[in-house]
Design a protein around this motif. Structure first.
Motif, PDB file in Angstrom:
ATOM      1  N   LEU A  97       0.819  -1.202   0.000  1.00  0.00           N
ATOM      2  CA  LEU A  97       0.000   0.000   0.000  1.00  0.00           C
ATOM      3  C   LEU A  97       0.862   1.264   0.000  1.00  0.00           C
ATOM      4  CD1 LEU A  97      -2.510  -1.362  -0.134  1.00  0.00           C
ATOM      5  CD2 LEU A  97      -2.721  -1.269   2.339  1.00  0.00           C
ATOM      6  N   ASP A  98       2.044   1.151   0.578  1.00  0.00           N
ATOM      7  CA  ASP A  98       2.932   2.305   0.451  1.00  0.00           C
ATOM      8  C   ASP A  98       3.748   2.054  -0.810  1.00  0.00           C
ATOM      9  OD1 ASP A  98       4.167   0.162   1.640  1.00  0.00           O
ATOM     10  OD2 ASP A  98       5.109   1.306   3.238  1.00  0.00           O
ATOM     11  N   GLY A  99       4.734   2.843  -1.011  1.00  0.00           N
ATOM     12  CA  GLY A  99       5.482   2.644  -2.241  1.00  0.00           C
ATOM     13  C   GLY A  99       4.912   3.542  -3.298  1.00  0.00           C
ATOM     14  N   VAL A 145     -13.432   1.399  -5.930  1.00  0.00           N
ATOM     15  CA  VAL A 145     -12.250   0.576  -5.944  1.00  0.00           C
ATOM     16  C   VAL A 145     -12.063  -0.049  -4.563  1.00  0.00           C
ATOM     17  CG1 VAL A 145     -10.007   1.553  -5.323  1.00  0.00           C
ATOM     18  CG2 VAL A 145     -10.651   1.305  -7.719  1.00  0.00           C
ATOM     19  N   VAL A 146     -11.823  -1.332  -4.502  1.00  0.00           N
ATOM     20  CA  VAL A 146     -11.427  -1.876  -3.211  1.00  0.00           C
ATOM     21  C   VAL A 146     -10.060  -2.514  -3.352  1.00  0.00           C
ATOM     22  CG1 VAL A 146     -13.671  -3.051  -3.384  1.00  0.00           C
ATOM     23  CG2 VAL A 146     -11.936  -3.983  -1.877  1.00  0.00           C
ATOM     24  N   ILE A 147      -9.186  -2.083  -2.462  1.00  0.00           N
ATOM     25  CA  ILE A 147      -7.771  -2.387  -2.621  1.00  0.00           C
ATOM     26  C   ILE A 147      -7.314  -3.375  -1.569  1.00  0.00           C
ATOM     27  CG2 ILE A 147      -5.468  -1.386  -2.546  1.00  0.00           C
ATOM     28  CD1 ILE A 147      -6.834   1.302  -3.299  1.00  0.00           C
ATOM     29  N   THR A 148      -6.499  -4.293  -1.990  1.00  0.00           N
ATOM     30  CA  THR A 148      -5.929  -5.188  -0.998  1.00  0.00           C
ATOM     31  C   THR A 148      -4.458  -5.407  -1.321  1.00  0.00           C
ATOM     32  OG1 THR A 148      -6.222  -7.294   0.148  1.00  0.00           O
ATOM     33  CG2 THR A 148      -6.689  -7.276  -2.189  1.00  0.00           C
ATOM     34  N   ALA A 149      -3.689  -5.700  -0.295  1.00  0.00           N
ATOM     35  CA  ALA A 149      -2.246  -5.829  -0.476  1.00  0.00           C
ATOM     36  C   ALA A 149      -1.843  -7.292  -0.487  1.00  0.00           C
ATOM     37  CB  ALA A 149      -1.509  -5.085   0.627  1.00  0.00           C
ATOM     38  N   GLY A 150      -0.973  -7.639  -1.396  1.00  0.00           N
ATOM     39  CA  GLY A 150      -0.539  -9.028  -1.518  1.00  0.00           C
ATOM     40  C   GLY A 150       0.785  -9.295  -0.832  1.00  0.00           C
ATOM     41  N   HIS A 151       1.443  -8.212  -0.400  1.00  0.00           N
ATOM     42  CA  HIS A 151       2.717  -8.330   0.323  1.00  0.00           C
ATOM     43  C   HIS A 151       3.728  -9.231  -0.385  1.00  0.00           C
ATOM     44  CE1 HIS A 151       0.838  -6.120   3.501  1.00  0.00           C
ATOM     45  NE2 HIS A 151      -0.111  -7.013   3.609  1.00  0.00           N
ATOM     46  N   SER A 152       3.630  -9.280  -1.698  1.00  0.00           N
ATOM     47  CA  SER A 152       4.599 -10.062  -2.480  1.00  0.00           C
ATOM     48  C   SER A 152       4.746 -11.507  -2.029  1.00  0.00           C
ATOM     49  CB  SER A 152       5.984  -9.405  -2.443  1.00  0.00           C
ATOM     50  OG  SER A 152       5.906  -8.113  -2.959  1.00  0.00           O
ATOM     51  N   ASN A 153       3.710 -12.064  -1.423  1.00  0.00           N
ATOM     52  CA  ASN A 153       3.840 -13.500  -1.171  1.00  0.00           C
ATOM     53  C   ASN A 153       2.583 -14.224  -1.627  1.00  0.00           C
ATOM     54  OD1 ASN A 153       2.831 -12.491   1.733  1.00  0.00           O
ATOM     55  ND2 ASN A 153       2.168 -14.562   1.361  1.00  0.00           N
ATOM     56  N   ASP A 154       2.835 -15.412  -2.054  1.00  0.00           N
ATOM     57  CA  ASP A 154       1.805 -16.203  -2.700  1.00  0.00           C
ATOM     58  C   ASP A 154       0.528 -16.309  -1.871  1.00  0.00           C
ATOM     59  OD1 ASP A 154       1.654 -18.102  -5.130  1.00  0.00           O
ATOM     60  OD2 ASP A 154       0.720 -19.206  -3.486  1.00  0.00           O
ATOM     61  N   PHE A 155       0.685 -16.572  -0.601  1.00  0.00           N
ATOM     62  CA  PHE A 155      -0.480 -16.771   0.250  1.00  0.00           C
ATOM     63  C   PHE A 155      -1.363 -15.535   0.310  1.00  0.00           C
ATOM     64  CE2 PHE A 155      -2.710 -16.590   4.283  1.00  0.00           C
ATOM     65  CZ  PHE A 155      -3.379 -17.805   4.262  1.00  0.00           C
ATOM     66  N   ASP A 156      -0.761 -14.414   0.632  1.00  0.00           N
ATOM     67  CA  ASP A 156      -1.546 -13.183   0.734  1.00  0.00           C
ATOM     68  C   ASP A 156      -2.148 -12.775  -0.607  1.00  0.00           C
ATOM     69  OD1 ASP A 156      -1.135 -13.025   3.399  1.00  0.00           O
ATOM     70  OD2 ASP A 156       0.290 -11.367   3.350  1.00  0.00           O
ATOM     71  N   ILE A 173      -7.109 -12.140  -3.535  1.00  0.00           N
ATOM     72  CA  ILE A 173      -7.985 -12.349  -4.685  1.00  0.00           C
ATOM     73  C   ILE A 173      -9.289 -13.024  -4.270  1.00  0.00           C
ATOM     74  CG2 ILE A 173      -8.222 -13.732  -6.790  1.00  0.00           C
ATOM     75  CD1 ILE A 173      -5.403 -12.884  -7.508  1.00  0.00           C
ATOM     76  N   GLU A 174      -9.185 -13.992  -3.397  1.00  0.00           N
ATOM     77  CA  GLU A 174     -10.403 -14.650  -2.908  1.00  0.00           C
ATOM     78  C   GLU A 174     -11.311 -13.635  -2.215  1.00  0.00           C
ATOM     79  OE1 GLU A 174     -11.601 -17.411  -3.596  1.00  0.00           O
ATOM     80  OE2 GLU A 174      -9.822 -18.062  -4.679  1.00  0.00           O
ATOM     81  N   PHE A 175     -10.667 -12.804  -1.425  1.00  0.00           N
ATOM     82  CA  PHE A 175     -11.442 -11.774  -0.727  1.00  0.00           C
ATOM     83  C   PHE A 175     -12.173 -10.871  -1.709  1.00  0.00           C
ATOM     84  CE2 PHE A 175     -11.361  -7.298   0.654  1.00  0.00           C
ATOM     85  CZ  PHE A 175     -12.350  -7.362   1.617  1.00  0.00           C
ATOM     86  N   LEU A 176     -11.436 -10.416  -2.690  1.00  0.00           N
ATOM     87  CA  LEU A 176     -12.039  -9.507  -3.665  1.00  0.00           C
ATOM     88  C   LEU A 176     -13.167 -10.190  -4.426  1.00  0.00           C
ATOM     89  CD1 LEU A 176      -8.769  -7.852  -5.017  1.00  0.00           C
ATOM     90  CD2 LEU A 176     -10.476  -6.808  -3.520  1.00  0.00           C
ATOM     91  N   HIS A 206      -1.841  -6.740  -9.865  1.00  0.00           N
ATOM     92  CA  HIS A 206      -0.399  -6.561 -10.028  1.00  0.00           C
ATOM     93  C   HIS A 206       0.231  -7.577  -9.092  1.00  0.00           C
ATOM     94  CE1 HIS A 206       3.600  -5.064  -9.987  1.00  0.00           C
ATOM     95  NE2 HIS A 206       3.328  -3.972 -10.652  1.00  0.00           N
ATOM     96  N   ALA A 207       0.323  -8.789  -9.580  1.00  0.00           N
ATOM     97  CA  ALA A 207       0.794  -9.884  -8.733  1.00  0.00           C
ATOM     98  C   ALA A 207       2.290 -10.071  -8.872  1.00  0.00           C
ATOM     99  CB  ALA A 207       0.081 -11.160  -9.112  1.00  0.00           C
ATOM    100  N   GLU A 208       2.893 -10.464  -7.784  1.00  0.00           N
ATOM    101  CA  GLU A 208       4.335 -10.677  -7.810  1.00  0.00           C
ATOM    102  C   GLU A 208       4.672 -12.162  -7.834  1.00  0.00           C
ATOM    103  OE1 GLU A 208       6.174  -8.173  -8.054  1.00  0.00           O
ATOM    104  OE2 GLU A 208       5.324  -6.455  -7.004  1.00  0.00           O
ATOM    105  N   GLN A 209       3.871 -12.924  -7.140  1.00  0.00           N
ATOM    106  CA  GLN A 209       4.219 -14.327  -6.948  1.00  0.00           C
ATOM    107  C   GLN A 209       3.337 -15.295  -7.704  1.00  0.00           C
ATOM    108  OE1 GLN A 209       6.943 -15.207  -5.420  1.00  0.00           O
ATOM    109  NE2 GLN A 209       7.336 -13.044  -5.113  1.00  0.00           N
ATOM    110  N   LEU A 210       2.128 -14.889  -7.970  1.00  0.00           N
ATOM    111  CA  LEU A 210       1.209 -15.796  -8.643  1.00  0.00           C
ATOM    112  C   LEU A 210       1.783 -16.256  -9.974  1.00  0.00           C
ATOM    113  CD1 LEU A 210      -0.725 -15.723  -6.488  1.00  0.00           C
ATOM    114  CD2 LEU A 210      -2.030 -13.973  -7.687  1.00  0.00           C
ATOM    115  N   SER A 211       1.629 -17.506 -10.263  1.00  0.00           N
ATOM    116  CA  SER A 211       2.176 -18.024 -11.511  1.00  0.00           C
ATOM    117  C   SER A 211       1.301 -17.620 -12.698  1.00  0.00           C
ATOM    118  CB  SER A 211       2.246 -19.548 -11.451  1.00  0.00           C
ATOM    119  OG  SER A 211       0.938 -20.072 -11.439  1.00  0.00           O
TER     120      SER A 211
END
Lengths: 329, 329
Positions: free
Chosen positions: A69-71, A92-103, A108-111, A122-127
């Motif tokens: 969320l920062d950055g 818009v509803v925003i959620t943070a993935g914290h660059s790890n697969d689980f979050d 995404i499930e939450f959304l 804007h995923a970092e870890q998802l394949s």
DNA sequence: TTGTAAGCGTTATCAA
DNA sequence: TTGATAACGCTTACAA
């Protein structure tokens, strides 16, 4: 909180009629329309969007997944998206993935469970595979910062490899031969692509890229500084440092001074992204422009068009990076 | 998407039993519990949180209103809030108020209609009275960055006036007498308080503060630069500049160099907030620490406690600013 | 411990 | 153009 039921009672019409004037979905006589409006005003009626969402299976909400969320980078992206969407009364509803697969998955499930009409990811870890699979689900998605051939019409991306190449080539053209690279985390696609560009530029110049020339940072300022510590304590000579992003470049410049090396004069530094304060560093930062705000805007337009059938002007899905020449090289 | 109904059918139990295992709200026999779990797995069941929200009148969502989605300051705040909330499985829905009354009100209406269990508000334009009125509604609120006596137990705030005072006092103690101030927008409370602190410090030193010593910026880098242009073209002499925030300080430092004035050596510069890159500017920025991330954290804890009755450790609601001494003064 | 059934506040489908 | 009434997917008394 008054409900539609109370409005209908006060106005002396049916629920259906109230609903109709709310969303203009069908003709209602002017007389009734006025009665309903008056009743709404009198009661201070506010539609309950959760109920609307449940009944209509539309929420007018677009979910966004970002790493943090920062950055400044993500901030620009969110702003680009929100501005465009808000103009069309979408939220818009925003959620943070914290660059790890689980979050990221959980986000995404939450959304999805929040009934978002679409997702901007804007995923970092998802394949890639996960994203391809996701795109087959009933919630439309747009992927930012990744190009996946199988779903290319859902991607808004930048050629990161070319960006890394451009940055490195620019440095090489200035006559530098001893380069080091402060890369983003290996787990991130964009970081890898940028690094690939770095290597390719070196190769074309007939230079070999040794592993010790590369430091894997985490995209934060501190790791830019840590990288400089590392290179110097390891006795690696360099006259130029190519950075995976601007933040690390800024951290590196600050740390170089600690070793009595002036950025630009003694050591050239180049960043990536062109975040807002890159123009305000000293020396001002030469970098690669990543038009993330504009790309966010395009992602939003894509959704407006695909999901809500709103007519928008041409959508650009693939962007080319460009060099922003300032003083640090 | 399978529903609870299909799960109950497959598991051979009632809706209520399925609901009970979902939220452990009552005892269910192990046998049935297992049947339900198996059925859920088999169907890939995902609860629909919109329906949950409508039925239970709880959304596990906390609404956040910030001025802008980009901006390092708000980014820190959002991160502080989200991190704490997420640990307790609460989610965050964010909306931007764009520092104008209309969007702020609309944002709040949206969050309320979204069934948010509580609101965290960093409002710029909303009046104290509006906020007081809002706090009487059924959605609990927490106000960040403003102290309103009437609802002081709902406020998490910093003494901005004291911060402005501290910054100015520090400059004065260094022997400077010709100060200028680049203030935030007059429409913002925090900006005014900081400016008040500036004036108070001058007064105590027996100096008068003339209107022409003050430039009203907009908290962005560019306006810091514009302020320098203004002061210099107006022929106002100064040896120190006190800034309403770090971003303007950074813009000012960059612009000073254009006029051959070196920050720190020729002109002292002090910021406010201590955003993450303040330590990486050159010279590194002396500033006032605004622990916004921590304050976001406290705001979240306040909600956890008041709304969800979760036990948290002591909550701090009033913060004192402190000086972060670096090289720019 | 389990099930039935009445909400929650809308939309949407039919008839009228 | 209007009005009943059945969804939407879940929670929660109340009964059993």
């Amino acid at each position: 909180m008054p409900t539609i039921y109370e409005v209908s009672k006060l106005a002396g019409v049916s629920l259906a009629t109230v609903s109709r004037v709310m969303n203009g979905s069908a003709k209602v006589s002017d007389k009734n329309k006025k009665k309903v409006r008056d009743a709404m005003d009198a009661l201070g009626y506010r539609p309950n969007s959760v109920a609307i969402s449940l009944a209509s299976k539309r929420s007018n909400c677009i979910g966004i997944l970002v790493a943090e969320l920062d950055g400044v980078f993500f901030g620009s992206m969110m702003t680009g998206i929100e501005k465009t969407l808000r103009n069309h009364h979408k939220h818009v509803v925003i959620t943070a993935g914290h660059s790890n697969d689980f979050d990221e998955r959980e986000g995404i499930e939450f959304l999805k469970s929040r009934n978002c009409d679409a997702l901007i990811i804007h995923a970092e870890q998802l394949s890639d595979d996960y994203l391809i699979e996701l795109s087959k689900g009933k919630t439309p998605i747009v992927v930012v910062n990744r190009f996946i051939a199988a779903i290319k019409d859902k991607c808004i991306s930048l050629d990161n490899l070319k960006g890394g190449y451009l940055a490195t080539q620019f440095i090489l053209n200035k006559g530098h031969t001893k380069l080091v690279n402060i890369s983003g985390p290996k787990s991130k696609n964009d970081a890898n692509d940028r690094l690939l560009g770095f290597k390719q530029a070196l190769r074309e110049q007939g230079l070999v890229c040794e592993e010790h020339q590369i430091y894997e940072g985490n995209y934060l300022q501190e790791s830019g500084a840590a990288a400089i510590d590392h290179f110097i304590s390891a006795g690696i000579a360099f006259t130029a440092v190519v950075c995976g992003n601007d933040q690390m470049a800024i951290g590196a410049m600050a740390r170089l001074r600690v070793y009595q090396k002036n950025p630009s004069e003694d050591v050239a530094v180049i960043g990536f992204d062109d975040v807002s304060f890159a123009a305000c560093t000293f020396p001002t930062l030469t970098t690669i422009k990543y038009p993330i705000k504009e790309m966010g805007n395009q992602a939003a337009k894509l959704i407006l068009k695909e999901v809500y059938n709103i007519v928008v002007d041409d959508i650009r899905q693939r962007y080319e990076p460009s060099l922003v020449e300032r003083d640090s090289v």
